[in-house]
Design a protein around this motif. Sequence first.
Motif, mmCIF file in Angstrom:
data_model
loop_
_atom_site.group_PDB
_atom_site.id
_atom_site.type_symbol
_atom_site.label_atom_id
_atom_site.label_comp_id
_atom_site.label_asym_id
_atom_site.label_seq_id
_atom_site.Cartn_x
_atom_site.Cartn_y
_atom_site.Cartn_z
ATOM 1 N N GLU A 170 -7.070 -11.042 89.712
ATOM 2 C CA GLU A 170 -7.189 -9.996 90.531
ATOM 3 C C GLU A 170 -8.413 -9.487 90.987
ATOM 4 O OE1 GLU A 170 -5.386 -6.854 88.259
ATOM 5 O OE2 GLU A 170 -3.385 -7.558 88.347
ATOM 6 N N ARG A 209 -3.718 -9.980 93.710
ATOM 7 C CA ARG A 209 -3.547 -10.972 92.614
ATOM 8 C C ARG A 209 -3.394 -12.306 93.270
ATOM 9 N NH1 ARG A 209 -2.364 -11.064 86.988
ATOM 10 N NH2 ARG A 209 -1.626 -13.338 86.222
ATOM 11 N N ASP A 247 2.383 -16.698 87.211
ATOM 12 C CA ASP A 247 2.656 -15.627 88.109
ATOM 13 C C ASP A 247 3.344 -14.582 87.754
ATOM 14 O OD1 ASP A 247 0.422 -16.806 89.893
ATOM 15 O OD2 ASP A 247 2.105 -18.073 90.919
#
Length: 286
Positions: A170, A209, A247
Motif C-alpha cells: 500500500e 493498494r 488481492d
Amino acid sequence: MGIGVVGVLALLLVTGAGSALAAPAESPPRPVPSGTELSVRPGERVIVTTEAQRSGDAFSGVRVTSPAFAADGTFRMDDLLLNAVATVSCTAEPGSYEVRFGSSRSEDIGVEIDRLWGRVRVEPADAAERAECTRQTAARPPESMEERYPAGTEWPASPWDVRSVQAGGELHAEDGLEMGNDGMVKLSSAGFTRPVVMHGDRHVSATVRIRCDAQPGVYVVHWNEKGKPAKEWARYRVTAPPADCHDPQVSESASSVRWFLGAGAALVVAGVGTWVWTRLRRRASR
C-alpha cells in the motif's frame, strides 16, 4: 611447448577483444561550484548542486541554463540536495559562458527566477573531437527525472517522487496544494487494485493498494477531478511481491459469491419447507 604458447596467445587475443568490445563506463558529471568558472570540453556532463530549501530560487523543477549547454538542466531532489545535470553542446564555441537559474514554472510560483550561479569555459576542439562528441551524446540515455525525498515526506512530494512499493503493498497518497474537494478526485493507475477516491477538507488523501500481479517497473498515477482534464500526478515503482500475496478484492468477491449462493440455497430450502408445510395442512383439513 608450442601448444602452450599458442594457448596463451589465444587467451590474450580473446581478453584483448573482450576489453575492446566492452563499453566504457560513463564518467560522472563534473561539479560546477558556485561563483567559480569550470573548464569544460564539448560533450562533457556537468552538475550543479545546492542544498534544498536553502534558497527561494532553488527547488525541484527550476531550470539551470547556459548558452554552452545542449539543453537546460532541471533541479531534482536527492534527499536534502538539489541536483541539475546538463551536457556541454558539441557545437559550443570556445569561450566563457554564464550558468544561471531560470524558472519555467514562473506562472505557478508568481515570480521570475534569474540568478547567476557560476560560469563554464569551453575549451577549443577540432572537427574530429566534435564529431565524436555528437556520436557519443546521441547514444547517451536521457538524464533520470526521478527524485528522492527525505524519509517522512508525504507522497507524492512532486510528480517524479518515485517511491518503491511491493506488489500487494500500500501507499498513502496526500495532497494539500491542488485544493481538491472532498470526494471530487479519483486516483487511477494500471498498478492499482482499483481506482480510489480522495477524501478530506482541502488536504485530501487516500490509501492505494498495488495488485499482486503488477509487474516490476514504474507506474503513473492519474489525477481525475470532476470537471477538469485528467493529468499525470504521481509515479511509483513496483517491486516483486511476497510469496503469500493476495488481492483483497478477490477474497471479498469470493465471499460475496459464497454469501449469494448461501442465501439462494436458504431461500430454496425455505420455499420447499413452506410448500411441504402447506401441503400437509391441506391434507389435515380434509
